[in-house]
Enzyme design. Structure first.
Site, PDB file in Angstrom:
ATOM      1  N   ASN A   8     121.555  18.083 -14.740  1.00  0.00           N
ATOM      2  CA  ASN A   8     121.258  18.530 -16.104  1.00  0.00           C
ATOM      3  C   ASN A   8     120.420  17.443 -16.775  1.00  0.00           C
ATOM      4  O   ASN A   8     120.933  16.391 -17.119  1.00  0.00           O
ATOM      5  CB  ASN A   8     122.582  18.757 -16.856  1.00  0.00           C
ATOM      6  CG  ASN A   8     122.366  19.120 -18.315  1.00  0.00           C
ATOM      7  OD1 ASN A   8     121.230  19.327 -18.751  1.00  0.00           O
ATOM      8  ND2 ASN A   8     123.444  19.198 -19.080  1.00  0.00           N
ATOM      9  N   TRP A   9     119.130  17.727 -16.934  1.00  0.00           N
ATOM     10  CA  TRP A   9     118.226  16.702 -17.471  1.00  0.00           C
ATOM     11  C   TRP A   9     118.341  16.553 -18.982  1.00  0.00           C
ATOM     12  O   TRP A   9     117.711  15.687 -19.566  1.00  0.00           O
ATOM     13  CB  TRP A   9     116.773  17.029 -17.075  1.00  0.00           C
ATOM     14  CG  TRP A   9     116.513  16.893 -15.607  1.00  0.00           C
ATOM     15  CD1 TRP A   9     117.375  16.391 -14.656  1.00  0.00           C
ATOM     16  CD2 TRP A   9     115.310  17.230 -14.898  1.00  0.00           C
ATOM     17  NE1 TRP A   9     116.786  16.409 -13.411  1.00  0.00           N
ATOM     18  CE2 TRP A   9     115.514  16.919 -13.533  1.00  0.00           C
ATOM     19  CE3 TRP A   9     114.088  17.770 -15.288  1.00  0.00           C
ATOM     20  CZ2 TRP A   9     114.530  17.135 -12.560  1.00  0.00           C
ATOM     21  CZ3 TRP A   9     113.108  17.986 -14.315  1.00  0.00           C
ATOM     22  CH2 TRP A   9     113.329  17.663 -12.976  1.00  0.00           C
ATOM     23  N   LYS A  10     119.072  17.437 -19.637  1.00  0.00           N
ATOM     24  CA  LYS A  10     119.238  17.396 -21.096  1.00  0.00           C
ATOM     25  C   LYS A  10     117.860  17.263 -21.776  1.00  0.00           C
ATOM     26  O   LYS A  10     116.877  17.777 -21.248  1.00  0.00           O
ATOM     27  CB  LYS A  10     120.214  16.288 -21.486  1.00  0.00           C
ATOM     28  CG  LYS A  10     121.552  16.436 -20.728  1.00  0.00           C
ATOM     29  CD  LYS A  10     122.652  15.576 -21.251  1.00  0.00           C
ATOM     30  CE  LYS A  10     123.925  15.815 -20.433  1.00  0.00           C
ATOM     31  NZ  LYS A  10     125.069  15.072 -20.921  1.00  0.00           N
ATOM     32  N   HIS A  93     127.631  24.373 -22.823  1.00  0.00           N
ATOM     33  CA  HIS A  93     127.763  22.917 -22.644  1.00  0.00           C
ATOM     34  C   HIS A  93     128.372  22.311 -23.909  1.00  0.00           C
ATOM     35  O   HIS A  93     128.102  22.777 -25.023  1.00  0.00           O
ATOM     36  CB  HIS A  93     126.387  22.308 -22.360  1.00  0.00           C
ATOM     37  CG  HIS A  93     126.487  20.890 -21.892  1.00  0.00           C
ATOM     38  ND1 HIS A  93     126.650  19.840 -22.763  1.00  0.00           N
ATOM     39  CD2 HIS A  93     126.486  20.355 -20.642  1.00  0.00           C
ATOM     40  CE1 HIS A  93     126.729  18.715 -22.059  1.00  0.00           C
ATOM     41  NE2 HIS A  93     126.628  19.001 -20.767  1.00  0.00           N
ATOM     42  N   GLU A 165     133.962  19.876 -17.597  1.00  0.00           N
ATOM     43  CA  GLU A 165     133.369  18.637 -18.109  1.00  0.00           C
ATOM     44  C   GLU A 165     134.220  18.129 -19.271  1.00  0.00           C
ATOM     45  O   GLU A 165     134.038  18.582 -20.417  1.00  0.00           O
ATOM     46  CB  GLU A 165     131.935  18.892 -18.604  1.00  0.00           C
ATOM     47  CG  GLU A 165     130.974  19.279 -17.522  1.00  0.00           C
ATOM     48  CD  GLU A 165     129.541  18.878 -17.852  1.00  0.00           C
ATOM     49  OE1 GLU A 165     128.888  18.327 -16.967  1.00  0.00           O
ATOM     50  OE2 GLU A 165     129.084  19.091 -18.990  1.00  0.00           O
ATOM     51  N   SER A 214     129.804  11.688 -16.181  1.00  0.00           N
ATOM     52  CA  SER A 214     129.471  10.354 -15.670  1.00  0.00           C
ATOM     53  C   SER A 214     129.574  10.244 -14.149  1.00  0.00           C
ATOM     54  O   SER A 214     130.034   9.233 -13.620  1.00  0.00           O
ATOM     55  CB  SER A 214     130.347   9.296 -16.345  1.00  0.00           C
ATOM     56  OG  SER A 214     130.260   9.415 -17.742  1.00  0.00           O
ATOM     57  N   GLY A 235     124.514  14.470 -15.315  1.00  0.00           N
ATOM     58  CA  GLY A 235     123.560  14.211 -16.384  1.00  0.00           C
ATOM     59  C   GLY A 235     122.721  12.980 -16.059  1.00  0.00           C
ATOM     60  O   GLY A 235     121.769  13.034 -15.287  1.00  0.00           O
ATOM     61  N   GLY A 236     123.115  11.835 -16.628  1.00  0.00           N
ATOM     62  CA  GLY A 236     122.342  10.596 -16.540  1.00  0.00           C
ATOM     63  C   GLY A 236     121.850  10.255 -15.139  1.00  0.00           C
ATOM     64  O   GLY A 236     120.680   9.908 -14.942  1.00  0.00           O
TER      65      GLY A 236
HETATM   66  P1  13P Z   1     126.611  12.556 -17.661  1.00  0.00           P
HETATM   67  O1  13P Z   1     126.579  12.674 -16.155  1.00  0.00           O
HETATM   68  O2  13P Z   1     125.437  11.808 -18.218  1.00  0.00           O
HETATM   69  O3  13P Z   1     127.927  12.041 -18.131  1.00  0.00           O
HETATM   70  O4  13P Z   1     126.473  14.031 -18.242  1.00  0.00           O
HETATM   71  C1  13P Z   1     127.343  14.997 -17.797  1.00  0.00           C
HETATM   72  C2  13P Z   1     126.911  16.291 -18.345  1.00  0.00           C
HETATM   73  O5  13P Z   1     127.068  16.556 -19.521  1.00  0.00           O
HETATM   74  C3  13P Z   1     126.262  17.236 -17.414  1.00  0.00           C
HETATM   75  O6  13P Z   1     126.141  18.496 -17.962  1.00  0.00           O
END
Ligand code: 13P
Length: 256
Positions: A8-10, A93, A165, A214, A235-236
């Site tokens: 998820n690149w946000k 989300h 999540e 994370s 995410g990150g």
């Molecule tokens: P992180 O991996 O940055 O904690 O993000 C998780 C997330 O929200 C994926 O949708």
């Protein structure tokens, strides 16, 4: 069952940056039979990336979309508009819930709109830090899960992917704020039990449950071996090519 590795690149990467990343990722992608690798770029990048992506290798997901197909909804993008462009969509989300005010009713309509438009929804659920502290995790998980699924027919259950999540474990830099595999196992058990109690054992067997919060190359293996987990929502770490491909390698070792 397939193992899902979803990035998820946000709100990151310009369209150009996303295109370069995708190009590099497709080159670096290890062989991954029985694994579905998916990335979720910003909406504006989806159409150009859909022309670039090799769908035999990996797939695209939307990060969010609106449940009406068209109409006077300024600023929105519909699942109908995304059909043929993405195979998956992240729905509900926590950043949409808590920053943009999405509630279970709206999320349920989005899940149904995704299914209606042949896009597989990845329904995100998870408790906040204070809900956990007040012992409300079970109720929150049940409400978000059954609430989110309330607008689809029972037969469509298997088209939905659930992502657990915990909100408190997202974007965490502190080890003390990471979910332990035992904590994840407990909630995944609850999710699967809730589904079995509601839809029956057979219907539930085909439902994939992912974990997100994370995830990085060092902890991915531990989360992937939690019973009942079929993949990860990242995410990150998905923004760093070497980390994302390392996680895919870990998944290959652990799951395939
Ligand atoms: P992180 O991996 O940055 O904690 O993000 C998780 C997330 O929200 C994926 O949708």
């Amino acid at each position: 069952m397939k193992t899902y590795i979803v990035g998820n690149w946000k709100l990151n990467f310009t369209v150009g940056e996303a295109s370069i990343y995708l190009h590099k990722l497709m080159k670096a992608l290890p062989n991954h039979r029985d694994m579905e690798v998916v990335v979720a770029p910003s909406t504006v990048a989806l159409q150009p990336l859909s022309l670039q992506i090799d769908r035999h290798k990996m797939k695209l997901a939307a990060q969010n979309a609106f449940y009406r197909d068209y109409g006077a909804y300024t600023g929105e993008t519909s699942f109908l508009q995304l059909s043929g462009i993405v195979d998956y969509a992240i729905v509900g989300h926590s950043e949409q819930r808590y920053i943009f005010g999405q509630d279970d009713k709206m999320i349920a309509k989005e899940v149904a709109a995704a299914v209606r438009n042949r896009i597989r929804p990845i329904l995100c659920i998870g408790e906040t830090e204070s809900e956990r502290a007040f012992g409300e995790t079970t109720d929150v998980i049940r409400d978000q899960l059954l609430g989110g699924l309330s607008e689809i027919a029972d037969d469509d259950l298997e088209k939905v992917i659930i992502a657990y999540e915990p909100v408190w474990a997202i974007s965490s830099t502190k080890v003390s704020k990471l979910a332990t595999p035992d904590e994840v196992a407990e909630v995944v058990k609850l999710i699967r039990k809730t589904l079995v109690d509601t839809y029956g054992k057979k219907a539930t067997e085909k439902v994939s449950v992912l974990f997100g919060g994370s995830v990085n190359p060092s902890n991915a293996g531990a989360y992937l071996t939690v019973p009942g987990i079929n993949g990860l929502l990242i995410g990150g770490s998905s923004l760093i090519l070497s980390e994302f491909t390392d996680i895919i390698e870990v998944a290959k070792r652990v799951k395939v």
